[in-house]
Scaffold this active site. Structure first.
Site, PDB file in Angstrom:
ATOM      1  N   TYR A   1      -2.378   2.280  17.236  1.00 49.46           N
ATOM      2  CA  TYR A   1      -3.186   1.506  16.289  1.00 49.46           C
ATOM      3  C   TYR A   1      -4.570   2.141  16.133  1.00 49.46           C
ATOM      4  CZ  TYR A   1      -6.170  -2.210  14.483  1.00 49.46           C
ATOM      5  OH  TYR A   1      -7.080  -2.920  13.747  1.00 49.46           O
TER       6      TYR A   1
ATOM      7  N   VAL B   1       0.817  -1.210   0.000  1.00 49.95           N
ATOM      8  CA  VAL B   1       0.000   0.000   0.000  1.00 49.95           C
ATOM      9  C   VAL B   1       0.854   1.265   0.000  1.00 49.95           C
ATOM     10  CG1 VAL B   1      -2.035  -1.031   1.072  1.00 49.95           C
ATOM     11  CG2 VAL B   1      -0.220  -0.099   2.519  1.00 49.95           C
TER      12      VAL B   1
END
Length: 319
Positions: A132, A48
């Site tokens: 996260y 990505v």
């Protein structure tokens, strides 16, 4: 119909490809920086962080399912969370635009809500407590802004809670393994409710969204009910495994102290250890979430929580 799964070499992605592969009308490609042991012929290496190669892999795709993420508790440096989860989202959108793909399903996380919240639904404000969760929320914000500028796109954001199932090696497996080995120790009172998701149901929900996705942004928490407390989970697991449930409990403050000790040890040895203060905090926190929206969308989970737990234990421990 060509479905491009980005980050499909992992646990959920492998199960999703398994499920989609039984439909001959679908063409599937898995784009991942790691090879897929289960589906090597459907996998192309990609990242990505590389927009050009990502774009080339999306040629003729109809739907993108974005699973790729940095999600471990101990990723270092922490900038990787934002590189992969946020910049990766930006790159994915640009690659999709270049190839004319306008349908996206993104797996975010209930981590965006933070810990010890009162059963939040999708309208609950974000208050992530770790990198996260913060990076997942920032990725959602990127996607929301993109949707405002591209109203003809069809976007689904799925915020699953902790996922367990056959073959997973995450926190739930670690807990089940500790119980099975007789090495489990309960930290705190164990009354904290833990929302969980069985992988067979998550995969079925993603399939459901692929089939029904429509223009606009649609956000769903995903949780399988009922919610177990930690004591409930230990009880059911011990009963299925035929194991005597340990009675030893330690206070929360002592568990956290031990977690901080492991943090120091991990820092000194530069090793990733199975215990940390973050994992102790997450283990003892209330992680209960509302999934009414998903469960009233027309979707019917194919498995109950008890059946998911039984299937997992049977696969991992032969019970």
């Amino acid at each position: 119909m060509k479905i491009a799964i980005i980050g499909g070499s992992g646990f959920v992605g492998t199960k999703l490809i398994d499920a989609l592969g039984v439909t001959p009308e679908l063409s599937i490609i898995n784009i991942d920086k790691q090879p897929s042991e289960a589906h090597p012929t459907l996998t192309v290496l990609g990242n990505v962080l590389d927009t050009e190669s990502l774009s080339n892999s999306l040629i003729e795709a109809s739907v993108v399912v974005l699973l790729a993420a940095e999600h471990r508790d101990d990723v270092s440096p922490t900038s990787l969370y934002y590189d992969v989860n946020v910049k990766g989202m930006q790159n994915t959108l640009e690659a999709m635009k270049k190839q004319g793909v306008k349908q996206l399903i993104f797996t975010s996380s209930v981590a965006i809500y933070g810990l010890d919240k009162d059963n939040p639904d999708e309208s609950f404000p974000a208050e992530p407590f770790n990198h996260y969760g913060k990076s997942k929320w920032e990725a959602e914000l990127v996607l929301q802004q993109w949707a405002q500028d591209h109203p003809d796109w069809s976007i689904a954001i799925v915020r699953p809670t902790v996922i367990f199932g056959e073959g997973n090696r995450g926190n739930v497996f670690n807990l089940l393994n500790q119980i099975a080995s007789g090495k489990f120790m309960l930290i705190g009172k164990g009354n904290n409710e833990k929302s969980m998701s069985y992988v067979g149901n998550i995969v079925a929900f993603l399939q459901f969204l692929i089939a029904k996705i429509s223009p606009g942004v649609h956000v769903y928490n995903y949780v399988d009910k009922p919610d177990f407390t930690t004591k409930d989970l230990v009880h059911h697991t011990g009963k299925i495994l035929g194991k005597r449930i340990p009675t030893l409990r330690i206070p929360y403050w002592l568990g956290m102290l031990g977690g901080y000790g492991f943090d120091v040890l991990a820092f000194l040895t530069r090793k990733k250890l199975p215990i940390s203060s973050v994992r102790v905090k997450k283990f003892c926190a209330v992680t209960q979430y509302d999934s009414t929206k998903a469960m009233t969308s027309g979707f019917q989970p194919p498995y109950s929580m008890q059946e998911g737990l039984r299937r997992t234990l049977a696969a991992e421990f032969g019970k």
